[in-house]
Design a protein around this motif. Structure first.
Motif, PDB file in Angstrom:
ATOM      1  N   ALA A  96       4.007  10.147  -6.723  1.00 60.43           N
ATOM      2  CA  ALA A  96       4.743  10.595  -7.780  1.00 60.43           C
ATOM      3  C   ALA A  96       3.754  10.643  -9.090  1.00 60.43           C
ATOM      4  N   ASN A  97       2.612   9.897  -9.172  1.00 56.91           N
ATOM      5  CA  ASN A  97       1.539  10.066 -10.222  1.00 56.91           C
ATOM      6  C   ASN A  97       2.477   9.331 -11.359  1.00 56.91           C
ATOM      7  N   MET A  98       2.987   8.263 -11.389  1.00 54.05           N
ATOM      8  CA  MET A  98       4.177   7.554 -12.364  1.00 54.05           C
ATOM      9  C   MET A  98       3.274   7.418 -13.704  1.00 54.05           C
ATOM     10  N   GLY A 106       0.733  -1.217   0.207  1.00 55.85           N
ATOM     11  CA  GLY A 106      -0.032   0.024  -0.060  1.00 55.85           C
ATOM     12  C   GLY A 106       0.870   1.407   0.122  1.00 55.85           C
ATOM     13  N   THR A 107       1.805   1.289   0.746  1.00 60.12           N
ATOM     14  CA  THR A 107       2.823   2.473   0.851  1.00 60.12           C
ATOM     15  C   THR A 107       3.320   2.527  -0.397  1.00 60.12           C
ATOM     16  N   VAL A 144       6.351  -0.390 -11.013  1.00 62.58           N
ATOM     17  CA  VAL A 144       6.987   0.230 -12.151  1.00 62.58           C
ATOM     18  C   VAL A 144       6.792  -0.518 -13.535  1.00 62.58           C
ATOM     19  N   ARG A 145       6.873  -1.977 -13.248  1.00 63.13           N
ATOM     20  CA  ARG A 145       7.122  -2.703 -14.482  1.00 63.13           C
ATOM     21  C   ARG A 145       5.675  -2.797 -14.986  1.00 63.13           C
ATOM     22  N   LEU A 185       4.180   5.740  -5.758  1.00 63.72           N
ATOM     23  CA  LEU A 185       4.553   5.579  -7.186  1.00 63.72           C
ATOM     24  C   LEU A 185       3.166   5.939  -8.028  1.00 63.72           C
ATOM     25  N   VAL A 186       1.912   5.331  -7.600  1.00 64.67           N
ATOM     26  CA  VAL A 186       1.003   5.111  -8.556  1.00 64.67           C
ATOM     27  C   VAL A 186      -0.061   6.098  -8.347  1.00 64.67           C
TER      28      VAL A 186
END
Length: 460
Positions: free
Chosen positions: A217-219, A205-206, A242-243, A211-212
């Motif tokens: 960071a709104n990757m 969750g963290t 990320v992948r 990231l998402v």
């Protein structure tokens, strides 16, 4: 073990579980208030000396709470902090919570039951609980929020009374039973075992929020993401997000064994921190920080052709200045902690003149947890569990994490009589595949050696 425990382990009906009497006390890993000063002036604050195992009184449920029989839990670094009594004694957090009055007074006890990950079975519900029932299989979000605070309804993590469950609250998950607010509950992914499911909530969750989420960071697709400590619990989930999201993870690890863990996740760009020249001392020398940042930037550019759009930070003091330097112009450094020291320094010129951002991120709100767990249910993200310990050896498991000897997450079997139980959707499990679900199983070694003590109950 008691009528209630027997009912849970025999897959009894909800009515049978409800009819079984509550025990007056239960077995738990906990700290004692009289030990809070035991490490003053001590260099090696060995958590095996402060974590106790024994019985504690069963608390009364508040109307908005449920009692969960803990089938499995997992070790997080916040339990290590608690057991070292740093950055301050957790008993101060419990006293602060108790000052709210009412049901919060229960948390101020001479003991602190720790643990912020949980997979288990609901065995009691408070009078105000509506959406959850006895017998349901659940995992627990560690975000402990005040649903009567206005800000909580915008984002639970921004509420002034938000707390980290298991760190700033009592009666938590490294135990046979735990007390949970209904606003923390998430259905357990049916294809996962108890110990696999328990290794997911806090770190997955963290990392998702960092990231998402639009609050992190709104990757986006194509982003290059530098992940420090990639072989840890947080880092393993970060690399997968990320992948899965179409980005390029750049994993930083400290050994060949951890590099192998990255390869098992399909990560192609793997850097060894020793080759970058990072030590705990360079944080005090701005010139060395820049030199290390230049070396790291050259290594990343050689492999992927550009600087990181996002830097995933949770190491802290030894790496933070490098992170600010190496991020792409207009890039983002997102941080959720500082396991190696929380007093950071960095050259601010590389922040303001290159228009970078630093985002602080803490746990995740309930919607973000549900969104993250959906990815597990789809099989897109898998647990990062590498070993399972019985509750009786939890101190040895925590010492492994304290010494940074683990890979991914170490699960702790609480009421589950053996590993491998809890799967209620074997068809989905078979479709995803056992190897895919357990890429890191067996990578944490040395857990039955003399250095740490204890014994894994699933030798690999």
């Amino acid at each position: 073990m008691g009528q209630l425990t027997d009912a849970v382990l025999s897959n009894a009906t909800a009515a049978e579980i409800a009819a079984a009497p509550l025990p007056e006390e239960y077995f738990a890993a906990h700290l004692r208030v009289e030990d809070a000063t035991m490490f003053e002036g001590v260099v090696d604050k060995d958590v095996r000396k402060s974590l106790r195992l024994g019985h504690v009184p069963m608390p009364e449920l508040a109307p908005d709470e449920v009692l969960v029989a803990v089938m499995a839990s997992a070790v997080n670094y916040n339990t290590v902090w608690s057991a070292m009594f740093e950055p301050m004694s957790s008993f101060r957090y419990l006293k602060g919570l108790a000052r709210q009055g009412g049901w919060a007074k229960r948390h101020d006890q001479p003991f602190h039951v720790v643990g912020s990950d949980c997979a288990g079975v609901i065995v009691r519900t408070g009078s105000g609980v509506r959406r959850w029932e006895i017998g349901q299989h659940v995992v627990v979000s560690p975000a402990y929020v005040d649903d009567q605070e206005p800000t909580t309804h915008a984002d639970g993590m921004l509420g002034g009374d938000q707390k980290a469950w298991g760190f700033e609250t009592n009666f938590e998950a490294l135990a046979e039973f735990t007390v949970v607010r209904a606003t923390q509950l998430i259905p357990k992914p049916a294809h996962l075992t108890w110990e696999e499911a328990a290794s997911v909530p806090l770190c997955a969750g963290t990392a998702y929020r960092m990231l998402v989420s639009e609050r992190g960071a709104n990757m986006k697709q194509g982003d290059v993401v530098l992940v420090w400590g990639a072989a840890g619990g947080l880092g393993g989930y970060a690399v997968q997000y990320v992948r899965n999201g179409g980005g390029i993870p750049v994993a930083v690890v400290g050994s060949e064994r951890k590099a192998e863990a990255m390869r098992r996740l399909g990560c192609e760009v793997i850097l060894n921190r020793t080759e970058i020249g990072i030590t705990d001392e360079i944080a005090d020398d701005p010139k060395q920080v820049i030199r290390a940042g230049v070396r790291l930037g050259e290594m990343i550019n050689e492999q992927v052709g550009r600087a990181p759009d996002i830097v995933f930070e949770h190491i802290g003091r030894p790496t933070f200045g490098i992170s600010v330097f190496v991020a792409q112009r207009g890039g983002t450094v997102v941080t959720c902690g500082s396991s190696a020291g929380y007093q950071h320094s960095f050259d601010n010129r590389y922040l303001w003149m290159r228009l970078k951002r630093i985002i602080g991120s803490h746990i995740a709100n309930l919607q973000e947890y549900w969104d993250a767990h959906r990815l597990f249910e789809l099989g897109h993200i898998v647990p990062t569990m590498s070993a399972v310990y019985p509750l009786t050896d939890v101190a040895a498991a925590c010492r492994l994490v304290q010494a940074n000897q683990q890979i991914g997450k170490i699960a702790v079997r609480c009421l589950a009589p053996r590993a491998g139980l809890g799967v209620t959707n074997p068809e989905l499990r078979e479709r995803i595949g056992e190897d895919r679900l357990n890429p890191w199983r067996g990578l944490t070694t040395g857990s039955d050696g003399a250095e740490f003590g204890g014994q894994r109950d699933d030798p690999a």
